[in-house]
Write a protein that holds these residues in place. Structure first.
Motif: not given
Length: 188
Positions: A78-92
């Motif tokens: 869960e913590k790792f998945a939350k930390d991957l949200l930022s790179p996805i936001d940047t790509l979007e």
């Protein structure tokens, strides 16, 4: 003789009194034994009750810990998945910026897209660092525990068995290998 009779009577009386006293003591002992049995039965019931309560508590704790263990396994990343949200936001955001910048010159648009990709990669490495994910070193000697040799090439600059080129990065989670580094090695 009369004195002897007196003594006999007295002895008989003493014997009678002793028998009565002994009978009373036996009755007292019987009552005490019954009381003790009742007390012991009460203590036994109390101990059984305590045992059943402790056993029930143990079973409840055991079930709770089992449930928590499965939840921990299910939500371990869960913590790792939350930390991957930022790179996805940047790509979007990079894709949205491309749509908004249609009238922008292509050189400027390319520069902004490059900047967005670099920021995204930086966000990924930050997330990796937070979770003890590191790159496998791909310089020096070939180690089959961390490297996957996919090519062998001649290289005058390298010794036999040395890594010539990294073709794909490898990663470790703490000390456990996630993916080996794909490399080419020198073969003489």
């Amino acid at each position: 003789m009369s004195e002897e009779k007196k003594e006999e009577v007295t002895t008989e009386e003493v014997v009678e009194e002793t028998c009565e006293t002994a009978t009373e003591e036996v009755e007292v002992k019987e009552e005490t034994s019954e009381d003790k049995i009742a007390q012991l039965e009460a203590k036994l019931k109390e101990s059984e009750d305590k045992y059943l309560r402790v056993h029930a508590d143990f079973e409840n704790i055991k079930k709770r810990l089992e449930r928590e263990k499965y939840q921990a396994i299910d939500y371990a990343s869960e913590k790792f998945a939350k930390d991957l949200l930022s790179p996805i936001d940047t790509l979007e955001m990079a894709l949205a910026a491309e749509e908004a910048a249609k009238d922008m010159p292509s050189d400027e648009l390319l520069g902004k897209l490059k900047e967005g990709v670099e920021l995204t990669i930086k966000n990924f490495y930050t997330a990796f660092e937070k979770h003890d994910i590191s790159e496998v070193e791909a310089d020096g000697e070939f180690d089959p525990n961390f490297h996957d040799a996919v090519m062998q090439i001649d290289s005058p600059d390298h010794e036999d068995g040395m890594i010539v080129q990294r073709l794909q990065k490898g990663y470790k989670l703490k000390e456990r290998l996630l993916r080996p580094a794909m490399v080419s090695i020198c073969k003489k």
